[in-house]
Design a protein around this motif. Structure first.
Motif, PDB file in Angstrom:
ATOM      1  N   ASP A 275       0.808  -1.209   0.000  1.00 16.50           N
ATOM      2  CA  ASP A 275       0.000   0.000   0.000  1.00 16.50           C
ATOM      3  C   ASP A 275       0.846   1.265   0.000  1.00 16.50           C
ATOM      4  O   ASP A 275       0.428   2.291  -0.542  1.00 16.50           O
ATOM      5  N   THR A 279       0.029   4.423  -2.322  1.00 19.25           N
ATOM      6  CA  THR A 279      -0.346   5.689  -1.694  1.00 19.25           C
ATOM      7  C   THR A 279       0.546   6.828  -2.182  1.00 19.25           C
ATOM      8  O   THR A 279       0.071   7.946  -2.408  1.00 19.25           O
ATOM      9  N   PRO A 320      -9.009  12.466   1.625  1.00 20.66           N
ATOM     10  CA  PRO A 320      -9.279  11.099   1.176  1.00 20.66           C
ATOM     11  C   PRO A 320      -8.297  10.712   0.078  1.00 20.66           C
ATOM     12  O   PRO A 320      -7.984  11.516  -0.806  1.00 20.66           O
ATOM     13  N   ARG A 322      -7.593   7.669  -2.731  1.00 21.26           N
ATOM     14  CA  ARG A 322      -8.189   6.517  -3.392  1.00 21.26           C
ATOM     15  C   ARG A 322      -7.434   5.238  -3.038  1.00 21.26           C
ATOM     16  O   ARG A 322      -6.208   5.195  -3.087  1.00 21.26           O
ATOM     17  N   GLY A 323      -8.176   4.219  -2.643  1.00 20.61           N
ATOM     18  CA  GLY A 323      -7.561   2.955  -2.280  1.00 20.61           C
ATOM     19  C   GLY A 323      -7.359   2.780  -0.793  1.00 20.61           C
ATOM     20  O   GLY A 323      -6.978   1.702  -0.345  1.00 20.61           O
ATOM     21  N   ARG A 324      -7.597   3.844  -0.024  1.00 21.44           N
ATOM     22  CA  ARG A 324      -7.448   3.769   1.431  1.00 21.44           C
ATOM     23  C   ARG A 324      -8.803   4.014   2.094  1.00 21.44           C
ATOM     24  O   ARG A 324      -9.568   4.894   1.682  1.00 21.44           O
ATOM     25  N   LYS A 325      -9.075   3.251   3.137  1.00 22.28           N
ATOM     26  CA  LYS A 325     -10.343   3.411   3.841  1.00 22.28           C
ATOM     27  C   LYS A 325     -10.369   4.702   4.645  1.00 22.28           C
ATOM     28  O   LYS A 325     -11.376   5.397   4.709  1.00 22.28           O
ATOM     29  N   GLU A 326      -9.237   5.011   5.275  1.00 22.61           N
ATOM     30  CA  GLU A 326      -9.159   6.196   6.126  1.00 22.61           C
ATOM     31  C   GLU A 326      -8.489   7.348   5.387  1.00 22.61           C
ATOM     32  O   GLU A 326      -7.579   7.135   4.588  1.00 22.61           O
TER      33      GLU A 326
END
Length: 352
Positions: A275, A279, A320, A322-326
């Motif tokens: 990730d 990110t 926000p 993209r690809g991360r919940k938080e």
């Protein structure tokens, strides 16, 4: 000069002396004489390859095609061997009186010259392969560090060349490729000084990474970005003369755990999975959206600790990704003047 470079001025003569002693033990000869010759022949070659001697010539040859690089480097090695032997002979004859005959002190045996030249040719080949693969990848593949996948924490920098599409439309694809090649060549020295690794080029973007300890030490990963900015600014006239424009950039930095492994068979490379890499890529797009030159994740800032006095971080809040919940806390970083006022943001990072 960084400490690791300063130490090499001691390491190189030591290795040269040991190489001379080994040669003397094999072919026969006075140990002191062999060691002194080894120091003055071997040490300059190692210092040259380390980028501590004749830097501009070394950088010029490394940008050349491989045949030209090989010929130029061998010629440089021969000149250093001859000069080093002459200096060693002068010291042995006039300084230490170990060789009463000046002619024999200055002369080099055919065996010794062939040995030095053969080692130099081998070194030329090895260093060229290292240049093509990258020092870190070459060393890692050589020792098999990532033969089995491992998890490690790394710092990633995505450095994107802004306006490359427009440049290609105006000047053509061949000119754009020459332009990008010159930019990435200029990036090599700042990355080397920051002890990072250029791991890949994807279009108009360079991927640079550090181990956590190297990249965080004195905020080396951030200093690399500003060092590169300054190096481009310092040669702005040359960029305009050669390409008609000074290149501009966006930088995104993040850190985190990744899986690192060798991949491929006929063409092996070191690849990252995780990730943290994704990110960093998303942050580069966010930097473009927010129109900020340098964007850094809060995760990385936390790991860097207090920034050096000449760097300032401005919080951009939670965003926000993209690809991360938080959402991710992000900031922009700039240099400040000695008096504490914001320094002029490098033009290379502002123009769009």
């Amino acid at each position: 000069m960084p400490p690791f470079r300063a130490r090499f001025w001691i390491v190189a003569p030591t290795i040269g002396a040991l190489a001379g002693l080994l040669y003397g033990a094999v072919v026969g000869g006075e140990p002191v004489v062999a060691a002194i010759r080894g120091i003055f022949i071997g040490a300059p070659l190692m210092l040259y390859e380390r980028g501590l001697l004749v830097r501009r010539w070394r950088a010029l040859t490394r940008r050349a095609a491989t045949p030209i690089f090989a010929v130029a480097t061998l010629a440089t090695y021969i000149a250093m061997i001859v000069l080093g032997n002459a200096v060693a002979g002068t010291i042995l004859h006039r300084g230490l009186g170990l060789m009463p005959d000046a002619r024999s002190a200055m002369m080099m045996s055919e065996t010794g010259f062939a040995y030095a030249l053969g080692i130099s040719a081998l070194a030329t080949f090895v260093f060229r392969v290292r240049d093509l693969m990258g020092p870190r990848v070459f060393a890692s593949l050589l020792v098999g560090r990532y033969h089995r996948p491992i998890t490690e924490e790394r710092i990633f920098l995505f450095l994107d060349v802004a306006g490359s599409t427009r440049f290609a439309e105006e000047h053509g694809d061949l000119a754009a490729q020459s332009w990008l090649g010159a930019i990435f060549a200029a990036l090599a020295l700042p990355v080397h000084r920051a002890r990072g690794s250029i791991d890949d080029y994807v279009g108009d973007m360079a991927l640079v990474s550090w181990s956590m300890d190297r990249g965080a030490r004195d905020a080396a990963c951030l200093r690399c970005v500003f060092d590169f900015m300054h190096s481009v600014e310092a040669e702005a006239d040359r960029w305009v003369e050669r390409f008609g424009a000074v290149p501009t950039f966006r930088a995104a930095l993040h850190c985190g755990p990744v899986v690192t492994a060798e991949i491929g068979l006929e063409r092996r490379k070191i690849a990252y999975f995780g990730d943290a890499l994704n990110t960093t890529s998303r942050l580069e797009g966010l930097a473009k959206e927010l129109d900020v030159p340098v964007i850094v994740s809060g995760d990385l800032l936390d790991r860097l600790g207090p920034l050096p006095a000449d760097l300032r971080a401005a919080d951009l809040g939670l965003r926000p990704v993209r690809g991360r919940k938080e959402p991710l806390r992000i900031a922009t970083v700039r240099e400040v003047a000695a008096a504490g006022e914001p320094a002029r943001v490098a033009a290379t990072m502002r123009r769009r």
